[in-house]
Design a protein around this motif. Structure first.
Motif, PDB file in Angstrom:
ATOM      1  N   GLU A   2       0.848  -1.365  -0.072  1.00 21.98           N
ATOM      2  CA  GLU A   2       0.110   0.115  -0.145  1.00 21.98           C
ATOM      3  C   GLU A   2       0.924   1.231  -0.145  1.00 21.98           C
ATOM      4  O   GLU A   2       2.149   1.263   0.478  1.00 21.98           O
ATOM      5  CB  GLU A   2      -0.913  -0.092   1.310  1.00 21.98           C
ATOM      6  N   THR A   3       0.456   2.573  -0.466  1.00 15.91           N
ATOM      7  CA  THR A   3       1.232   3.603  -0.508  1.00 15.91           C
ATOM      8  C   THR A   3       1.085   4.161   1.226  1.00 15.91           C
ATOM      9  O   THR A   3      -0.084   3.992   1.706  1.00 15.91           O
ATOM     10  CB  THR A   3       0.681   4.786  -1.341  1.00 15.91           C
ATOM     11  N   VAL A   4       2.136   4.879   1.522  1.00 12.88           N
ATOM     12  CA  VAL A   4       2.141   5.351   2.714  1.00 12.88           C
ATOM     13  C   VAL A   4       1.108   6.397   2.989  1.00 12.88           C
ATOM     14  O   VAL A   4       0.313   6.538   4.062  1.00 12.88           O
ATOM     15  CB  VAL A   4       3.678   6.079   3.090  1.00 12.88           C
ATOM     16  N   GLU A   5       0.835   7.231   1.885  1.00 10.94           N
ATOM     17  CA  GLU A   5      -0.150   8.251   2.174  1.00 10.94           C
ATOM     18  C   GLU A   5      -1.462   7.615   2.318  1.00 10.94           C
ATOM     19  O   GLU A   5      -2.485   8.030   2.908  1.00 10.94           O
ATOM     20  CB  GLU A   5      -0.111   9.097   0.880  1.00 10.94           C
ATOM     21  N   GLU A   6      -1.752   6.515   1.654  1.00 11.20           N
ATOM     22  CA  GLU A   6      -3.020   5.703   1.641  1.00 11.20           C
ATOM     23  C   GLU A   6      -3.222   5.296   3.281  1.00 11.20           C
ATOM     24  O   GLU A   6      -4.562   5.501   3.605  1.00 11.20           O
ATOM     25  CB  GLU A   6      -3.170   4.608   0.547  1.00 11.20           C
ATOM     26  N   ILE A   7      -2.378   4.708   3.652  1.00  9.32           N
ATOM     27  CA  ILE A   7      -2.384   4.245   4.983  1.00  9.32           C
ATOM     28  C   ILE A   7      -2.748   5.262   5.918  1.00  9.32           C
ATOM     29  O   ILE A   7      -3.629   5.180   6.832  1.00  9.32           O
ATOM     30  CB  ILE A   7      -1.109   3.459   5.489  1.00  9.32           C
ATOM     31  N   ARG A   8      -1.875   6.615   5.486  1.00  9.15           N
ATOM     32  CA  ARG A   8      -2.194   7.679   6.715  1.00  9.15           C
ATOM     33  C   ARG A   8      -3.714   8.230   6.676  1.00  9.15           C
ATOM     34  O   ARG A   8      -4.385   8.502   7.538  1.00  9.15           O
ATOM     35  CB  ARG A   8      -1.207   8.689   6.460  1.00  9.15           C
ATOM     36  N   GLU A   9      -4.032   8.241   5.125  1.00 15.84           N
ATOM     37  CA  GLU A   9      -5.531   8.810   5.030  1.00 15.84           C
ATOM     38  C   GLU A   9      -6.406   7.999   5.643  1.00 15.84           C
ATOM     39  O   GLU A   9      -7.381   8.398   6.025  1.00 15.84           O
ATOM     40  CB  GLU A   9      -5.587   9.113   3.335  1.00 15.84           C
ATOM     41  N   LYS A  10      -6.350   6.612   5.218  1.00 14.43           N
ATOM     42  CA  LYS A  10      -7.283   5.843   5.398  1.00 14.43           C
ATOM     43  C   LYS A  10      -7.504   5.358   7.000  1.00 14.43           C
ATOM     44  O   LYS A  10      -8.735   5.216   7.582  1.00 14.43           O
ATOM     45  CB  LYS A  10      -7.423   4.336   4.779  1.00 14.43           C
ATOM     46  N   LYS A  11      -6.269   5.236   7.442  1.00 13.87           N
ATOM     47  CA  LYS A  11      -6.258   4.585   8.839  1.00 13.87           C
ATOM     48  C   LYS A  11      -6.045   5.755  10.049  1.00 13.87           C
ATOM     49  O   LYS A  11      -6.287   5.590  11.141  1.00 13.87           O
ATOM     50  CB  LYS A  11      -5.086   3.601   9.292  1.00 13.87           C
ATOM     51  N   GLY A  12      -5.882   6.950   9.328  1.00 18.04           N
ATOM     52  CA  GLY A  12      -5.434   8.102  10.408  1.00 18.04           C
ATOM     53  C   GLY A  12      -4.443   7.658  11.222  1.00 18.04           C
ATOM     54  O   GLY A  12      -4.332   8.520  12.241  1.00 18.04           O
ATOM     55  N   LYS A  13      -3.263   6.991  10.885  1.00 17.25           N
ATOM     56  CA  LYS A  13      -2.137   6.872  11.616  1.00 17.25           C
ATOM     57  C   LYS A  13      -0.768   6.511  11.061  1.00 17.25           C
ATOM     58  O   LYS A  13      -0.968   6.237   9.803  1.00 17.25           O
ATOM     59  CB  LYS A  13      -2.666   5.860  12.775  1.00 17.25           C
ATOM     60  N   SER A  14       0.259   6.783  11.556  1.00 23.38           N
ATOM     61  CA  SER A  14       1.322   6.545  10.988  1.00 23.38           C
ATOM     62  C   SER A  14       1.710   5.050  10.628  1.00 23.38           C
ATOM     63  O   SER A  14       1.019   4.190  10.822  1.00 23.38           O
ATOM     64  CB  SER A  14       2.523   6.919  11.680  1.00 23.38           C
ATOM     65  N   VAL A  15       2.303   4.782   9.411  1.00 23.25           N
ATOM     66  CA  VAL A  15       2.822   3.490   9.101  1.00 23.25           C
ATOM     67  C   VAL A  15       3.246   2.690  10.589  1.00 23.25           C
ATOM     68  O   VAL A  15       2.962   1.540  10.616  1.00 23.25           O
ATOM     69  CB  VAL A  15       3.718   3.336   7.949  1.00 23.25           C
ATOM     70  N   ASP A  16       4.195   3.068  10.894  1.00 26.70           N
ATOM     71  CA  ASP A  16       4.661   2.787  12.374  1.00 26.70           C
ATOM     72  C   ASP A  16       3.590   2.169  13.395  1.00 26.70           C
ATOM     73  O   ASP A  16       3.626   1.026  13.732  1.00 26.70           O
ATOM     74  CB  ASP A  16       5.758   3.843  12.993  1.00 26.70           C
ATOM     75  N   ALA A  17       2.613   3.090  13.701  1.00 27.46           N
ATOM     76  CA  ALA A  17       1.646   2.796  14.392  1.00 27.46           C
ATOM     77  C   ALA A  17       0.694   1.627  13.850  1.00 27.46           C
ATOM     78  O   ALA A  17       0.319   0.707  14.552  1.00 27.46           O
ATOM     79  CB  ALA A  17       0.720   3.946  14.710  1.00 27.46           C
ATOM     80  N   TYR A  18       0.755   1.808  12.425  1.00 30.64           N
ATOM     81  CA  TYR A  18      -0.194   0.522  11.741  1.00 30.64           C
ATOM     82  C   TYR A  18       0.430  -0.658  11.866  1.00 30.64           C
ATOM     83  O   TYR A  18      -0.043  -1.618  12.035  1.00 30.64           O
ATOM     84  CB  TYR A  18      -0.421   0.948  10.192  1.00 30.64           C
ATOM     85  N   PHE A  19       1.673  -0.678  11.726  1.00 30.74           N
ATOM     86  CA  PHE A  19       2.349  -1.782  11.655  1.00 30.74           C
ATOM     87  C   PHE A  19       2.435  -2.514  13.158  1.00 30.74           C
ATOM     88  O   PHE A  19       2.310  -3.706  13.177  1.00 30.74           O
ATOM     89  CB  PHE A  19       4.246  -1.524  11.442  1.00 30.74           C
ATOM     90  N   ARG A  20       2.476  -1.761  14.007  1.00 28.20           N
ATOM     91  CA  ARG A  20       2.511  -2.139  15.432  1.00 28.20           C
ATOM     92  C   ARG A  20       1.176  -2.980  15.693  1.00 28.20           C
ATOM     93  O   ARG A  20       0.776  -3.793  16.555  1.00 28.20           O
ATOM     94  CB  ARG A  20       2.661  -0.954  16.515  1.00 28.20           C
ATOM     95  N   GLU A  21       0.005  -2.327  14.917  1.00 27.51           N
ATOM     96  CA  GLU A  21      -1.288  -2.939  15.275  1.00 27.51           C
ATOM     97  C   GLU A  21      -1.521  -4.232  14.217  1.00 27.51           C
ATOM     98  O   GLU A  21      -1.682  -5.141  14.985  1.00 27.51           O
ATOM     99  CB  GLU A  21      -2.347  -1.914  14.663  1.00 27.51           C
ATOM    100  N   VAL A  22      -0.993  -4.188  13.036  1.00 20.24           N
ATOM    101  CA  VAL A  22      -1.013  -5.381  12.353  1.00 20.24           C
ATOM    102  C   VAL A  22      -0.062  -6.669  12.788  1.00 20.24           C
ATOM    103  O   VAL A  22      -0.590  -7.576  12.971  1.00 20.24           O
ATOM    104  CB  VAL A  22      -0.619  -5.480  10.720  1.00 20.24           C
ATOM    105  N   PHE A  23       0.943  -6.464  13.587  1.00 15.58           N
ATOM    106  CA  PHE A  23       1.870  -7.394  13.956  1.00 15.58           C
ATOM    107  C   PHE A  23       2.047  -7.499  15.507  1.00 15.58           C
ATOM    108  O   PHE A  23       2.757  -8.236  15.934  1.00 15.58           O
ATOM    109  CB  PHE A  23       3.308  -7.220  13.479  1.00 15.58           C
ATOM    110  N   ALA A  24       0.958  -7.053  16.253  1.00 16.45           N
ATOM    111  CA  ALA A  24       0.928  -6.878  17.506  1.00 16.45           C
ATOM    112  C   ALA A  24       1.046  -8.419  18.182  1.00 16.45           C
ATOM    113  O   ALA A  24       0.502  -9.250  17.433  1.00 16.45           O
ATOM    114  CB  ALA A  24      -0.563  -6.376  18.124  1.00 16.45           C
ATOM    115  N   CYS A  25       1.883  -8.632  19.037  1.00 20.14           N
ATOM    116  CA  CYS A  25       2.077  -9.962  19.569  1.00 20.14           C
ATOM    117  C   CYS A  25       0.929 -10.486  20.844  1.00 20.14           C
ATOM    118  O   CYS A  25       0.580  -9.515  21.385  1.00 20.14           O
ATOM    119  CB  CYS A  25       3.623 -10.194  20.229  1.00 20.14           C
TER     120      CYS A  25
END
Lengths: 233, 122
Positions: free
Chosen positions: A210-233
């Protein structure tokens, strides 16, 4: 023109049935800076080694400019491995000569300029340099080629934050507009501003491209924050 | 005007605001050339394609214009720059007034506070 990189059904099974890549499919276009992100052991380095023809796929294929990795792809791919591989007894200027001999597209002036920018002496022997400085030298060599595809495996892990900024600026200003840079890293927050796209992989499978801008736009969060959410242990 | 980019909004929108502000305060003057995409991208530490997108957006609004040779210049239309400046001011004031109302201040109290703030009093 074919896509710069096409990965089809790519599978790599190491000995003892360890599956590193599991039928991975993705396409990478030209003129982009792409983050290859995933937790430890997700298959990032395996994918990179397959792109560079350093491993043989168990199944599926990798195509660069429509062709399997070989001498032709190596002449247009500039690769920074995760470990340094230079002879420690070499001087920096010998390294420049070495790269000039090896790669037609190597631009010594560019390397010298960047070395000067980081106050690294060309007369220094690699073994007298700190680990971080050696990493910088290696990255400078790799970025001084006029390649179509740069593949950087953990390029900024060992360097301090100030040098990290310098290196990212170096990457932004030095790659040509049709070239693509793939950066594998864990340090997402440090690099997400320079990325066009991110590729998330886990257990050898594609989770998201996905593009970085799309992640920020759709999720309203940084890629870093989104990564932590997707890969939460 | 520094690039203080926050992490949770699209980057191009934030860059666009910074450049707009630089034009409004005259850091980039009417009719003057602005730095190249590469230069701006390196300065802000962002992806050149993202910078390109912000500048294309500014072109669409008419605030900057592509030059036939290369690069971009700030519009010579000072009226337009003034209008955008006023627009930004109105937004700021509206936001301020909304917040004050939320806090329960009426018009007169807000005006009094504003006058005090302007005089630097407590």
């Amino acid at each position: 023109m074919s896509e710069l990189v096409e990965i089809r059904n790519l599978t790599k099974i190491y000995e003892k049935k360890k599956v590193a890549l599991d039928h991975l499919n993705l396409t990478i276009g030209r003129g982009k800076i792409i983050g290859l992100l995933g937790p430890n052991g997700s298959g990032k380095t395996t994918m990179i080694k397959l792109l560079n023809g350093l491993l043989v796929a168990s199944e599926g294929e990798v195509l660069i400019n429509g062709k399997a990795p070989g001498p032709e792809s190596k002449s247009i791919v500039s690769y920074l491995p995760e470990r340094t591989y230079f002879q420690n007894s070499m001087k920096v200027k010998e390294l420049i000569a070495y790269f000039s001999d090896f790669y037609q597209d190597f631009r010594p002036e560019r390397a010298k300029q960047m070395l000067a920018g980081l106050n690294i002496s060309e007369d220094a022997r690699l073994k007298t340099l700190s680990k971080g400085t050696r990493e910088k030298v290696q990255l400078i060599m790799v970025m001084s080629r006029n390649a179509q595809l740069y593949i950087l495996d953990e390029p900024i892990a060992g360097v301090d934050p100030a040098a990290r900024d310098y290196i990212l600026k170096t990457i932004i200003t030095n790659y040509n507009e049709n070239a693509t840079v793939i950066i594998s890293t864990h340090l997402i927050s440090d690099i997400e501003r320079v990325l066009d796209e991110v590729i998330f992989i886990r257990d050898g499978r594609l989770i998201l491209q996905e593009t970085v801008e799309e992640i920020r736009e759709k999720k309203g969060k940084s890629v870093d924050a989104y990564f932590r959410e997707v890969f939460a242990c | 005007m520094a690039w203080n980019l926050s992490s949770d909004r699209p980057i191009y929108a934030q860059i666009l605001e910074v450049i707009q502000l630089r034009i409004i305060v005259g850091q980039y003057k009417p009719g003057e050339k602005i730095p190249s995409v590469r230069e701006l991208a390196a300065e802000a530490g962002v992806n050149p394609n993202t910078m390109q997108k912000a500048l294309t957006e500014l072109e669409r609004s008419g605030l900057v214009m592509a030059q036939r040779t290369s690069g971009r210049m700030v519009t010579e239309n000072k009226e337009m720059i003034r209008e955008i400046r006023n627009q930004l001011a109105r937004e700021q004031v509206q936001e301020f007034v909304n917040k004050m109302k939320e806090l329960g201040f009426d018009r007169d109290e807000i005006v009094t506070l504003l006058k005090q703030a302007e005089g630097g009093e407590k």
